[in-house]
Design a protein around this motif. Structure first.
Motif, PDB file in Angstrom:
ATOM      1  N   LEU A 141       0.836  -1.207   0.000  1.00  0.00           N
ATOM      2  CA  LEU A 141       0.000   0.000   0.000  1.00  0.00           C
ATOM      3  C   LEU A 141       0.869   1.255   0.000  1.00  0.00           C
ATOM      4  O   LEU A 141       0.543   2.250  -0.657  1.00  0.00           O
ATOM      5  N   ALA A 142       1.976   1.218   0.754  1.00  0.00           N
ATOM      6  CA  ALA A 142       2.898   2.359   0.760  1.00  0.00           C
ATOM      7  C   ALA A 142       3.473   2.587  -0.637  1.00  0.00           C
ATOM      8  O   ALA A 142       3.598   3.731  -1.089  1.00  0.00           O
ATOM      9  N   ILE A 143       3.805   1.508  -1.336  1.00  0.00           N
ATOM     10  CA  ILE A 143       4.324   1.640  -2.706  1.00  0.00           C
ATOM     11  C   ILE A 143       3.241   2.161  -3.644  1.00  0.00           C
ATOM     12  O   ILE A 143       3.489   3.024  -4.492  1.00  0.00           O
ATOM     13  N   GLY A 170       7.968   1.177   1.984  1.00  0.00           N
ATOM     14  CA  GLY A 170       7.178   0.041   1.512  1.00  0.00           C
ATOM     15  C   GLY A 170       8.040  -1.128   1.095  1.00  0.00           C
ATOM     16  O   GLY A 170       7.738  -2.289   1.409  1.00  0.00           O
ATOM     17  N   ARG A 171       9.132  -0.845   0.400  1.00  0.00           N
ATOM     18  CA  ARG A 171      10.044  -1.908  -0.043  1.00  0.00           C
ATOM     19  C   ARG A 171      10.703  -2.603   1.147  1.00  0.00           C
ATOM     20  O   ARG A 171      10.873  -3.826   1.151  1.00  0.00           O
ATOM     21  N   LEU A 172      11.066  -1.829   2.165  1.00  0.00           N
ATOM     22  CA  LEU A 172      11.671  -2.400   3.369  1.00  0.00           C
ATOM     23  C   LEU A 172      10.684  -3.307   4.096  1.00  0.00           C
ATOM     24  O   LEU A 172      11.040  -4.400   4.558  1.00  0.00           O
ATOM     25  N   ALA A 173       9.410  -2.878   4.162  1.00  0.00           N
ATOM     26  CA  ALA A 173       8.379  -3.679   4.839  1.00  0.00           C
ATOM     27  C   ALA A 173       8.120  -4.987   4.100  1.00  0.00           C
ATOM     28  O   ALA A 173       8.012  -6.056   4.716  1.00  0.00           O
ATOM     29  N   THR A 174       8.025  -4.931   2.766  1.00  0.00           N
ATOM     30  CA  THR A 174       7.812  -6.169   2.006  1.00  0.00           C
ATOM     31  C   THR A 174       9.033  -7.074   2.104  1.00  0.00           C
ATOM     32  O   THR A 174       8.897  -8.303   2.147  1.00  0.00           O
ATOM     33  N   GLY A 175      10.222  -6.477   2.173  1.00  0.00           N
ATOM     34  CA  GLY A 175      11.435  -7.276   2.355  1.00  0.00           C
ATOM     35  C   GLY A 175      11.436  -7.994   3.688  1.00  0.00           C
ATOM     36  O   GLY A 175      11.812  -9.169   3.772  1.00  0.00           O
ATOM     37  N   TYR A 176      10.987  -7.311   4.733  1.00  0.00           N
ATOM     38  CA  TYR A 176      10.914  -7.957   6.040  1.00  0.00           C
ATOM     39  C   TYR A 176       9.940  -9.138   5.987  1.00  0.00           C
ATOM     40  O   TYR A 176      10.239 -10.228   6.509  1.00  0.00           O
ATOM     41  N   GLY A 177       8.798  -8.926   5.355  1.00  0.00           N
ATOM     42  CA  GLY A 177       7.843 -10.024   5.209  1.00  0.00           C
ATOM     43  C   GLY A 177       8.441 -11.188   4.438  1.00  0.00           C
ATOM     44  O   GLY A 177       8.241 -12.360   4.788  1.00  0.00           O
ATOM     45  N   MET A 178       9.204 -10.897   3.381  1.00  0.00           N
ATOM     46  CA  MET A 178       9.892 -11.942   2.625  1.00  0.00           C
ATOM     47  C   MET A 178      10.812 -12.759   3.501  1.00  0.00           C
ATOM     48  O   MET A 178      10.842 -13.993   3.432  1.00  0.00           O
ATOM     49  N   GLY A 179      11.604 -12.067   4.320  1.00  0.00           N
ATOM     50  CA  GLY A 179      12.558 -12.751   5.192  1.00  0.00           C
ATOM     51  C   GLY A 179      11.872 -13.687   6.162  1.00  0.00           C
ATOM     52  O   GLY A 179      12.329 -14.806   6.406  1.00  0.00           O
ATOM     53  N   VAL A 180      10.747 -13.234   6.723  1.00  0.00           N
ATOM     54  CA  VAL A 180       9.985 -14.072   7.655  1.00  0.00           C
ATOM     55  C   VAL A 180       9.380 -15.264   6.924  1.00  0.00           C
ATOM     56  O   VAL A 180       9.469 -16.408   7.392  1.00  0.00           O
ATOM     57  N   PHE A 181       8.772 -15.011   5.762  1.00  0.00           N
ATOM     58  CA  PHE A 181       8.166 -16.108   4.998  1.00  0.00           C
ATOM     59  C   PHE A 181       9.197 -17.149   4.580  1.00  0.00           C
ATOM     60  O   PHE A 181       8.896 -18.348   4.547  1.00  0.00           O
ATOM     61  N   GLU A 204       4.314   8.935  -3.399  1.00  0.00           N
ATOM     62  CA  GLU A 204       4.478  10.113  -4.248  1.00  0.00           C
ATOM     63  C   GLU A 204       5.931  10.564  -4.281  1.00  0.00           C
ATOM     64  O   GLU A 204       6.244  11.612  -4.843  1.00  0.00           O
ATOM     65  N   GLY A 205       6.791   9.787  -3.653  1.00  0.00           N
ATOM     66  CA  GLY A 205       8.211  10.114  -3.622  1.00  0.00           C
ATOM     67  C   GLY A 205       9.029   8.918  -3.188  1.00  0.00           C
ATOM     68  O   GLY A 205       8.502   7.832  -2.916  1.00  0.00           O
ATOM     69  N   ALA A 206      10.342   9.132  -3.097  1.00  0.00           N
ATOM     70  CA  ALA A 206      11.262   8.028  -2.823  1.00  0.00           C
ATOM     71  C   ALA A 206      11.103   7.458  -1.417  1.00  0.00           C
ATOM     72  O   ALA A 206      11.240   6.249  -1.221  1.00  0.00           O
ATOM     73  N   LEU A 207      10.795   8.309  -0.424  1.00  0.00           N
ATOM     74  CA  LEU A 207      10.737   7.845   0.965  1.00  0.00           C
ATOM     75  C   LEU A 207       9.662   6.782   1.169  1.00  0.00           C
ATOM     76  O   LEU A 207       9.916   5.721   1.769  1.00  0.00           O
ATOM     77  N   ALA A 208       8.459   7.043   0.672  1.00  0.00           N
ATOM     78  CA  ALA A 208       7.369   6.074   0.821  1.00  0.00           C
ATOM     79  C   ALA A 208       7.683   4.776   0.085  1.00  0.00           C
ATOM     80  O   ALA A 208       7.372   3.679   0.570  1.00  0.00           O
ATOM     81  N   LEU A 209       8.301   4.891  -1.092  1.00  0.00           N
ATOM     82  CA  LEU A 209       8.707   3.692  -1.830  1.00  0.00           C
ATOM     83  C   LEU A 209       9.673   2.845  -1.006  1.00  0.00           C
ATOM     84  O   LEU A 209       9.541   1.620  -0.913  1.00  0.00           O
ATOM     85  N   ASP A 210      10.668   3.522  -0.397  1.00  0.00           N
ATOM     86  CA  ASP A 210      11.693   2.800   0.364  1.00  0.00           C
ATOM     87  C   ASP A 210      11.098   2.138   1.601  1.00  0.00           C
ATOM     88  O   ASP A 210      11.451   1.001   1.944  1.00  0.00           O
TER      89      ASP A 210
END
Length: 446
Positions: free
Chosen positions: A84-86, A98-109, A90-96
């Motif tokens: 949702l953040a991605i 969101g990407r960090l959060a999905t990466g954390y989920g990946m690591g757990v999965f 509207e800029g780089a901060l929200a993208l980063d």
């Protein structure tokens, strides 16, 4: 119920595949849409790995503390928040973020999905169903790569489509978790005997006789757990105690061989390799080859066994590297120009096929089986962290190695994979046809 529970859990691997494959085909669309610089997009692409490493090292302890199901809920929630953040960025901060959060989920999965599947399945199905996770990851990664192959499909892969599409498996997972049981072995570990029996009965069917399997888990598992009760909670340093060293060496060693054998460098830069070999060939074919061969490997892992599959297909890895090295050697020395592209394609596809069915899937199966219940969280998280560090290291060094020597790079990978075969022969324990409790007895004897 076992198949349905596995399907629900494997939705977490869908997130794994879409997160890993998202940044490549969507790069142009995101950069144009948000006006990002090259540096900003590089941060967006690479920050995923940091999230994965954090998720890998913390996912195990969380799974041990709150259970496998709640851990998957937490990972799903973070993936939803990240996508949702991605989507709304509207800029780089929200993208980063969101990407960090999905990466954390990946690591757990990457930790909890194979562990959960291994703990719920009968021993005769455990290898195949655990390997399904890898096939699902490769399928989703391949689907996203497909988006880059035509203009209108690439438009679908823009930042406004993929995040929404990736919410679907999260929704399936979160909804499905209400209907599937918790891991019986985790319930046994925490002393919830009634819930343990109810979960096992639900997984095996209401009319199934679970007395023998329950007795094995209770007699071998509970007695083992009782001997561990006086011990303090396991930490990273505890993994190096003599009693755990064999399982840790097997689990972590396989992850080291899996990554340092060169897979991420080869797969991430397949197009570049073909270009270097004077042939631009579709890496899409290699992606779907991975999916097909991984599915075949999943069907064979419980029939052929873990060690035979690793050794037979390890030979394919070594030969694939040698054939590819030969193609680059001929190109560098201007010899047999017509043979160069044929050898390059043959070598790469042989390597990818052998890896997908063997070293790509089997180490995750063994990792889910090999660790004692009391250190499974810490040890599994550590092995997953090593895996992802290796993935980063190989991806980072691949272009430097190719600049040093193209054929030397593949000879180096051939030596590492050959060393891995020696490791499998001398160290790895065969787990085919054994319950998780029987595996621990065998390791302790050795």
């Amino acid at each position: 119920m076992v198949y349905f529970t596995t399907f629900v859990a494997v939705c977490g691997s869908h997130e794994f595949g879409t997160c890993a494959g998202y940044s490549s085909p969507t790069q142009d669309a995101i950069v144009e849409e948000l006006g990002l610089s090259t540096a900003e997009y590089s941060v967006f692409g690479s920050i995923l790995t940091f999230g994965v490493m954090i998720g890998a090292i913390t996912g195990g302890p969380i799974a041990d503390f709150v259970g496998r199901k709640w851990t998957m809920r937490i990972a799903s929630a973070l993936c939803v928040a990240g996508w949702l953040a991605i989507y709304f960025a509207e800029g780089a901060l929200a993208l980063d973020i969101g990407r960090l959060a999905t990466g954390y989920g990946m690591g757990v999965f990457s930790y909890v999905v194979p562990i959960f599947i291994a703990e719920i399945t009968p021993k005769n199905l455990r290898g195949a169903l655990t390997a399904v996770k890898q096939a699902k990851i490769l399928y989703e990664h391949s689907w996203l790569e497909l988006q880059a192959w035509s203009y209108w499909q690439k438009a679908l892969a823009c930042s406004k489509f993929c995040p929404l599409a990736s919410l679907i498996p999260c929704a399936v997972l979160l909804f499905g978790l209400f209907f599937i049981p918790e891991s019986p072995r985790w319930l046994a570990k925490t002393g919830r005997e009634k819930e343990f029996e109810a979960a096992l009965q639900k997984l095996r069917g209401k009319d199934a006789d679970i007395s023998e399997e329950a007795a094995e888990i209770q007699v071998k598992g509970f007695k083992y757990i009782e001997t561990l009760q006086p011990l303090p909670k396991a930490s990273i340093l505890d993994l190096f105690q003599r009693r755990y060293l064999s399982s840790v060496i097997i689990g972590v060693g396989l992850m080291v061989i899996q990554q340092f054998g060169g897979i991420n460098g080869i797969c991430f830069y397949t197009s570049n390799i073909f270009e270097e070999a004077v042939l631009y060939s579709s890496r899409l074919k290699s992606k779907f080859l991975q999916v097909i061969v991984t599915a075949i490997g999943a069907a064979l892992v419980d029939r052929a066994g873990r060690k035979p599959l690793l050794l037979i297909l390890g030979t394919g890895l070594v030969l694939g590297c040698i054939v590819t090295a030969l193609s680059f050697f001929l190109k560098v020395h201007d010899l047999a120009a017509d043979a160069v592209p044929i050898l390059a394609v043959t070598g790469i596809l042989l390597y990818i096929a052998a890896f997908s069915a063997g070293m790509g899937a089997v180490p995750w199966v063994v990792m889910s089986e090999i660790f004692p219940i009391n250190i499974k969280g810490v040890a599994g998280g550590f092995a997953t962290l090593v895996n992802w560090f290796g993935a980063w290291a190989v991806s980072y060094t691949f272009n430097y190695l190719m600049s040093w020597s193209s054929y030397g790079t593949f000879l180096l990978y051939a030596v590492i994979n050959a060393t891995g075969m020696v490791f499998v022969i001398t160290v790895v324990l065969e787990t085919k046809g054994r319950s998780l409790e029987q595996i621990q007895v065998a390791i302790n004897r050795e």
